[in-house]
Write an enzyme that holds these catalytic residues in place. Structure first.
Site, mmCIF file in Angstrom:
data_model
loop_
_atom_site.group_PDB
_atom_site.id
_atom_site.type_symbol
_atom_site.label_atom_id
_atom_site.label_comp_id
_atom_site.label_asym_id
_atom_site.label_seq_id
_atom_site.Cartn_x
_atom_site.Cartn_y
_atom_site.Cartn_z
ATOM 1 N N GLU A 117 -21.308 14.363 22.671
ATOM 2 C CA GLU A 117 -19.945 14.435 23.827
ATOM 3 C C GLU A 117 -18.622 14.581 22.795
ATOM 4 O O GLU A 117 -18.646 14.363 21.801
ATOM 5 C CB GLU A 117 -20.034 13.292 24.636
ATOM 6 C CG GLU A 117 -21.017 13.124 25.694
ATOM 7 C CD GLU A 117 -21.075 11.905 26.495
ATOM 8 O OE1 GLU A 117 -21.292 11.986 27.611
ATOM 9 O OE2 GLU A 117 -20.881 10.804 25.830
ATOM 10 N N CYS A 130 -11.457 14.366 20.303
ATOM 11 C CA CYS A 130 -12.342 13.253 19.650
ATOM 12 C C CYS A 130 -13.842 13.821 19.391
ATOM 13 O O CYS A 130 -14.499 14.113 20.366
ATOM 14 C CB CYS A 130 -12.481 12.077 20.441
ATOM 15 S SG CYS A 130 -13.444 10.794 19.938
ATOM 16 N N CYS A 137 -26.467 7.234 16.675
ATOM 17 C CA CYS A 137 -25.653 6.513 15.485
ATOM 18 C C CYS A 137 -26.877 5.525 14.933
ATOM 19 O O CYS A 137 -27.297 5.008 15.989
ATOM 20 C CB CYS A 137 -24.507 5.826 15.896
ATOM 21 S SG CYS A 137 -23.855 4.916 14.185
ATOM 22 N N CYS A 141 -23.688 -1.425 16.072
ATOM 23 C CA CYS A 141 -22.458 -2.232 16.264
ATOM 24 C C CYS A 141 -22.730 -2.688 17.745
ATOM 25 O O CYS A 141 -22.982 -2.206 18.779
ATOM 26 C CB CYS A 141 -21.266 -1.551 16.260
ATOM 27 S SG CYS A 141 -21.113 -0.903 14.459
ATOM 28 N N CYS A 144 -21.208 -1.388 20.797
ATOM 29 C CA CYS A 144 -20.781 0.011 21.233
ATOM 30 C C CYS A 144 -22.086 0.947 21.828
ATOM 31 O O CYS A 144 -23.321 0.466 21.360
ATOM 32 C CB CYS A 144 -20.591 0.626 19.761
ATOM 33 S SG CYS A 144 -20.666 2.480 19.706
ATOM 34 N N GLY A 197 -21.328 8.635 16.293
ATOM 35 C CA GLY A 197 -21.942 8.892 14.824
ATOM 36 C C GLY A 197 -21.118 8.204 13.868
ATOM 37 O O GLY A 197 -19.861 8.016 14.207
ATOM 38 N N GLU A 198 -21.624 7.909 12.919
ATOM 39 C CA GLU A 198 -21.019 7.391 11.480
ATOM 40 C C GLU A 198 -20.670 8.621 10.616
ATOM 41 O O GLU A 198 -21.409 9.105 9.968
ATOM 42 C CB GLU A 198 -21.590 6.322 10.944
ATOM 43 C CG GLU A 198 -21.330 5.963 9.363
ATOM 44 C CD GLU A 198 -19.623 5.530 9.501
ATOM 45 O OE1 GLU A 198 -19.239 4.483 10.271
ATOM 46 O OE2 GLU A 198 -19.144 6.249 8.644
ATOM 47 N N SER A 229 -12.789 7.935 11.141
ATOM 48 C CA SER A 229 -13.127 6.234 11.401
ATOM 49 C C SER A 229 -14.538 6.125 10.801
ATOM 50 O O SER A 229 -15.305 7.150 11.106
ATOM 51 C CB SER A 229 -12.987 6.383 12.976
ATOM 52 O OG SER A 229 -13.459 4.995 13.161
ATOM 53 N N HIS A 253 -12.452 -5.102 13.217
ATOM 54 C CA HIS A 253 -12.934 -5.757 14.460
ATOM 55 C C HIS A 253 -13.237 -7.365 14.136
ATOM 56 O O HIS A 253 -13.448 -7.807 15.082
ATOM 57 C CB HIS A 253 -14.420 -5.125 14.942
ATOM 58 C CG HIS A 253 -14.351 -3.748 15.357
ATOM 59 N ND1 HIS A 253 -13.143 -3.079 16.205
ATOM 60 C CD2 HIS A 253 -15.020 -2.620 15.277
ATOM 61 C CE1 HIS A 253 -13.308 -1.887 16.180
ATOM 62 N NE2 HIS A 253 -14.561 -1.589 15.506
ATOM 63 N N CYS A 371 -13.412 4.910 24.201
ATOM 64 C CA CYS A 371 -13.779 4.785 23.014
ATOM 65 C C CYS A 371 -15.256 3.860 23.197
ATOM 66 O O CYS A 371 -15.109 2.759 23.982
ATOM 67 C CB CYS A 371 -13.082 3.634 22.010
ATOM 68 S SG CYS A 371 -11.427 4.394 21.748
HETATM 69 N N1 SAH Z 1 -18.704 5.302 13.994
HETATM 70 C C1 SAH Z 1 -17.480 5.320 13.527
HETATM 71 C C2 SAH Z 1 -16.772 6.261 14.421
HETATM 72 C C3 SAH Z 1 -17.047 6.188 15.774
HETATM 73 S S1 SAH Z 1 -16.484 4.931 16.821
HETATM 74 C C4 SAH Z 1 -17.057 4.058 13.718
HETATM 75 O O1 SAH Z 1 -17.361 3.135 14.043
HETATM 76 O O2 SAH Z 1 -15.770 3.812 13.103
HETATM 77 C C5 SAH Z 1 -14.927 4.908 17.106
HETATM 78 C C6 SAH Z 1 -14.101 3.498 17.491
HETATM 79 O O3 SAH Z 1 -14.437 2.976 18.866
HETATM 80 C C7 SAH Z 1 -14.448 2.578 16.367
HETATM 81 O O4 SAH Z 1 -13.519 1.863 16.080
HETATM 82 C C8 SAH Z 1 -15.513 1.659 17.265
HETATM 83 O O5 SAH Z 1 -15.874 0.391 16.685
HETATM 84 C C9 SAH Z 1 -14.704 1.714 18.566
HETATM 85 N N2 SAH Z 1 -15.608 1.247 19.786
HETATM 86 C C10 SAH Z 1 -17.049 1.352 19.934
HETATM 87 N N3 SAH Z 1 -17.467 0.604 21.006
HETATM 88 C C11 SAH Z 1 -16.627 0.186 21.697
HETATM 89 C C12 SAH Z 1 -16.080 -0.187 22.993
HETATM 90 N N4 SAH Z 1 -16.980 -0.503 23.817
HETATM 91 N N5 SAH Z 1 -14.688 -0.582 23.446
HETATM 92 C C13 SAH Z 1 -13.889 -0.206 22.681
HETATM 93 N N6 SAH Z 1 -14.033 0.323 21.253
HETATM 94 C C14 SAH Z 1 -15.177 0.788 20.948
HETATM 95 FE FE1 SF4 Z 2 -20.718 1.439 15.263
HETATM 96 FE FE2 SF4 Z 2 -19.385 3.525 15.114
HETATM 97 FE FE3 SF4 Z 2 -21.920 3.508 15.138
HETATM 98 FE FE4 SF4 Z 2 -20.777 2.759 17.127
HETATM 99 S S1 SF4 Z 2 -20.703 4.944 16.370
HETATM 100 S S2 SF4 Z 2 -22.479 1.830 16.371
HETATM 101 S S3 SF4 Z 2 -19.051 1.636 16.205
HETATM 102 S S4 SF4 Z 2 -20.844 2.727 13.531
#
Ligand code: SAH
Ligand code: SF4
Length: 394
Positions: A117, A130, A137, A141, A144, A197-198, A229, A253, A371
């Site tokens: 997406e 974005c 991923c 987390c 997420c 993704g990371e 990020s 976080h 997000c």
């Molecule tokens: N994987 C990378 C980039 C993608 S996530 C990372 O984790 O940084 C983009 C942002 O959205 C990250 O800060 C993530 O922690 C946050 N995020 C993930 N799930 C979320 C949710 N359910 N509500 C708000 N922010 C969220």
């Molecule tokens: Fe964690 Fe970012 Fe992967 Fe979501 S996309 S699981 S926030 S590392």
């Protein structure tokens, strides 16, 4: 969610596979050097190679041309030669949704039938895309949605830069023939690597794609308008500074290792102390290049006054901006969003300590584009692992 849950989930990681349709090589995503080598291998005289790279590059990234026949400053024969060996392919748009607030979400299909997406967020003074760096991923987390997707594959550089091109197609942001839109306000002015993704687990492809996005002869976005990020892949942070040089955002976080271990499990590999040390070294650090700390507001988990004060102490000495993200819910999520009053109070404490502390307005919630809500519906609902593996030709 337990402290003993694995950092990475039991995923099926599909190796990336270029499906060279009709045996043609895709030019999108090649670095300038790779493009040069490819053009020479196809029969371009070495003496002309540099010029040809520049011409083809401009057609692809500045003018948005997808058909070699349209490259009118090249001879007919040379166009035919290119067409014989190459293609200009971007991800295929499967669906487009437009939110009440103007946010657009695209689901695109890439090689192997996988889907990712892309989200476009229009604002008054900018338009942010974005972009995703992986299908799913591998990290877990706990707040997420993307982290619950069981299939992961790294995107190629072409698939990453292709997302930008797809958005420009849809926004109609390629120059019209004969016009020179030098100073027009850009609809797509910023990129955030905050989709699925990371990015630092797919370093090379992300770097190559961002280099293309920054190249002045093409998409031409300033490195200050690109934000990567990361959840905290500590050993790759310095490399990101040196080799990409874009802005950095950290999914922070939490303010204690105990809580961060649970929210962002990669913390068990590289803890808060190690992460902060890497951030202090981020070579481009200066007052004008603050690091963004992303902080998701989870009711009763990480949103107390004590957390706010601890956060201020932790980031001391780092030019920082704290981006507070109200938690975006998804089906089955184990958390609740903090109340507006709580978020405002938290923001206020940080602001009074001298840091910008904007509260991110959730965008595109009605189309699950906010997000952390991204996860391709299709991967989840329709396909089994076996089906996906079969489609990928494994
Ligand atoms: N994987 C990378 C980039 C993608 S996530 C990372 O984790 O940084 C983009 C942002 O959205 C990250 O800060 C993530 O922690 C946050 N995020 C993930 N799930 C979320 C949710 N359910 N509500 C708000 N922010 C969220
Ligand atoms: Fe964690 Fe970012 Fe992967 Fe979501 S996309 S699981 S926030 S590392």
């Amino acid at each position: 969610m337990t402290a003993s849950s694995p950092i990475t989930q039991d995923v099926l990681t599909i190796p990336r596979k270029e499906d060279a349709s009709l045996g043609k090589l895709n030019l999108v995503g090649m670095t300038r050097d790779q493009l040069r080598d490819a053009l020479i291998a196809a029969g371009t005289p070495e003496k002309q190679a540099k010029m040809r790279v520049g011409q083809v590059w401009q057609w692809i990234y500045q003018k948005g041309v997808r058909d070699f026949a349209d490259m009118t400053n090249l001879s007919k024969d040379y166009r035919a030669l290119l067409d014989q060996h190459f293609e200009i392919r971007v991800p295929e748009v499967v669906s487009r949704q437009i939110s009440e607030d103007g946010t657009r979400k695209y689901l695109v299909r890439i090689a192997g039938g996988h889907e990712v997406e892309i989200v476009y967020i229009p604002e008054e003074d900018r338009g942010t895309l974005c972009v995703s760096s992986q299908v799913g991923c591998t990290l877990t987390c706990s707040f997420c949605h993307t982290g619950t997707q069981k299939l992961v594959r790294n995107l190629t550089a072409g698939e990453i830069v292709g997302q930008i091109m797809v958005a420009r197609d849809d926004l109609g942001e390629w120059p019209e023939p004969g016009r020179h839109p030098k100073n027009e306000t850009r609809l797509l002015s910023n990129i955030v690597l905050m989709g699925m993704g990371e990015p630092l687990y797919n370093f090379d492809a992300v770097r190559d794609a961002m280099k293309i996005a920054m190249d002045g002869e093409g998409i031409s976005l300033s490195r200050r308008r690109i934000t990567l990020s990361t959840s905290g892949v500590v050993p790759e942070i310095a490399r990101a500074g040196a080799e990409i040089g874009c802005m950095l955002a950290i999914s922070f976080h939490a303010t204690t290792d105990e809580v961060r271990d649970k929210l962002v499990p990669i913390n068990r590999k590289w803890n808060i102390e190690e992460l902060l040390a890497a951030l202090k070294e981020y070579p481009k650090l200066s007052n004008s290049e603050r690091i963004t700390f992303e902080y998701v507001m989870l009711d009763g988990v990480n949103d107390s006054d004590e957390d706010a004060y601890r956060l201020i102490k932790l980031i001391e000495g780092i030019p920082a901006k704290i981006n507070l993200i109200p938690f975006n819910e998804w089906p089955g999520a184990p958390y609740k969003r903090s109340s507006n009053n709580r978020i405002r109070r938290f923001a206020d404490i940080i602001y009074k300590a001298g840091y910008a502390s904007p509260i991110r307005t959730p965008r595109g919630e009605d189309i699950m584009a906010a997000c952390g809500q991204l996860k391709s519906e299709t991967e989840r609902a329709r396909k089994s692992k076996a089906e996906i593996a079969r489609e990928a030709g494994l």
